[in-house]
Scaffold this motif. Sequence first.
Motif, PDB file in Angstrom:
ATOM      1  N   LEU A   3      41.687  33.605  41.352  1.00  0.00           N
ATOM      2  CA  LEU A   3      40.448  34.373  41.421  1.00  0.00           C
ATOM      3  C   LEU A   3      39.409  33.787  40.482  1.00  0.00           C
ATOM      4  N   SER A   4      38.171  33.856  40.900  1.00  0.00           N
ATOM      5  CA  SER A   4      37.074  33.433  40.032  1.00  0.00           C
ATOM      6  C   SER A   4      36.701  34.592  39.105  1.00  0.00           C
ATOM      7  N   THR A   5      35.759  34.336  38.224  1.00  0.00           N
ATOM      8  CA  THR A   5      35.290  35.399  37.335  1.00  0.00           C
ATOM      9  C   THR A   5      34.657  36.532  38.136  1.00  0.00           C
ATOM     10  N   LYS A   6      34.115  36.233  39.316  1.00  0.00           N
ATOM     11  CA  LYS A   6      33.536  37.298  40.140  1.00  0.00           C
ATOM     12  C   LYS A   6      34.572  38.374  40.428  1.00  0.00           C
ATOM     13  N   GLY A   7      35.738  37.965  40.886  1.00  0.00           N
ATOM     14  CA  GLY A   7      36.791  38.925  41.210  1.00  0.00           C
ATOM     15  C   GLY A   7      37.331  39.626  39.980  1.00  0.00           C
ATOM     16  N   ARG A   8      37.596  38.868  38.930  1.00  0.00           N
ATOM     17  CA  ARG A   8      38.170  39.459  37.719  1.00  0.00           C
ATOM     18  C   ARG A   8      37.188  40.400  37.034  1.00  0.00           C
ATOM     19  N   TYR A   9      35.952  39.960  36.836  1.00  0.00           N
ATOM     20  CA  TYR A   9      34.958  40.802  36.166  1.00  0.00           C
ATOM     21  C   TYR A   9      34.538  41.980  37.044  1.00  0.00           C
ATOM     22  N   GLY A  10      34.449  41.734  38.346  1.00  0.00           N
ATOM     23  CA  GLY A  10      34.070  42.810  39.258  1.00  0.00           C
ATOM     24  C   GLY A  10      35.100  43.920  39.284  1.00  0.00           C
ATOM     25  N   LEU A  11      36.368  43.563  39.253  1.00  0.00           N
ATOM     26  CA  LEU A  11      37.429  44.562  39.208  1.00  0.00           C
ATOM     27  C   LEU A  11      37.364  45.342  37.904  1.00  0.00           C
ATOM     28  N   LEU A  81      38.048  42.789  45.864  1.00  0.00           N
ATOM     29  CA  LEU A  81      38.149  41.327  45.830  1.00  0.00           C
ATOM     30  C   LEU A  81      37.497  40.679  47.041  1.00  0.00           C
ATOM     31  N   ARG A  82      37.660  41.259  48.222  1.00  0.00           N
ATOM     32  CA  ARG A  82      37.019  40.704  49.418  1.00  0.00           C
ATOM     33  C   ARG A  82      35.500  40.782  49.318  1.00  0.00           C
ATOM     34  N   ALA A  83      34.996  41.882  48.747  1.00  0.00           N
ATOM     35  CA  ALA A  83      33.546  42.020  48.592  1.00  0.00           C
ATOM     36  C   ALA A  83      32.983  40.947  47.668  1.00  0.00           C
ATOM     37  N   LEU A  84      33.746  40.580  46.663  1.00  0.00           N
ATOM     38  CA  LEU A  84      33.261  39.638  45.657  1.00  0.00           C
ATOM     39  C   LEU A  84      33.651  38.188  45.916  1.00  0.00           C
ATOM     40  N   GLU A  85      34.829  37.967  46.462  1.00  0.00           N
ATOM     41  CA  GLU A  85      35.361  36.616  46.625  1.00  0.00           C
ATOM     42  C   GLU A  85      35.278  36.101  48.059  1.00  0.00           C
ATOM     43  N   GLY A  86      35.143  37.015  49.015  1.00  0.00           N
ATOM     44  CA  GLY A  86      35.270  36.608  50.407  1.00  0.00           C
ATOM     45  C   GLY A  86      36.742  36.635  50.768  1.00  0.00           C
ATOM     46  N   SER A  87      37.245  35.576  51.336  1.00  0.00           N
ATOM     47  CA  SER A  87      38.646  35.497  51.713  1.00  0.00           C
ATOM     48  C   SER A  87      39.538  35.505  50.475  1.00  0.00           C
TER      49      SER A  87
END
Length: 152
Positions: A3-11, A81-87
């Motif tokens: 996961l990128s920071t998008k997924g980790r920080y978004g969660l 995660l899908r909202a932030l990372e896509g697949s």
Amino acid sequence: MKLSTKGRYGLRAMIDLALNCDGTEAVSIQSISERQHISESYLEQLVRKLRKADLVKSVRGAGGGYQLAREAEQISVGDILRALEGSIEAVSCGTEEDPSCDMADLCVTRIVWERVNRAIEDAVDTISLDQLVEESRKKQNLGKIDTKQCTN
């Protein structure tokens, strides 16, 4: 899958939002930023994606900020995660996103990648935001507060 920071920080931001809502007031980006040590500008980018996916809603005005768009028990980690990372697939080989493979019908490794992808989806789709909120409260010894009051 990494996961990128998008997924980790978004969660983390979504857990913070669910933890700190009271049902009537919204949670500000600034307050999430301070508690989670994530820059406000980066959080705003993440919240835009979460809004587009109907996971959060904005509240305008003096007490403005963000609230969950639905109850925490109805939001899965997979949704976030899908909202932030896509697949969220580990490997696109053998999926509909990779129609370019000439050997897809004959490749036995495809079985492995399909199982790995399914296992990831099962894991993130069966963990709800309210479960993470509850675990966070246990770790912080805050006691249980009903997360259903976090939406309007």
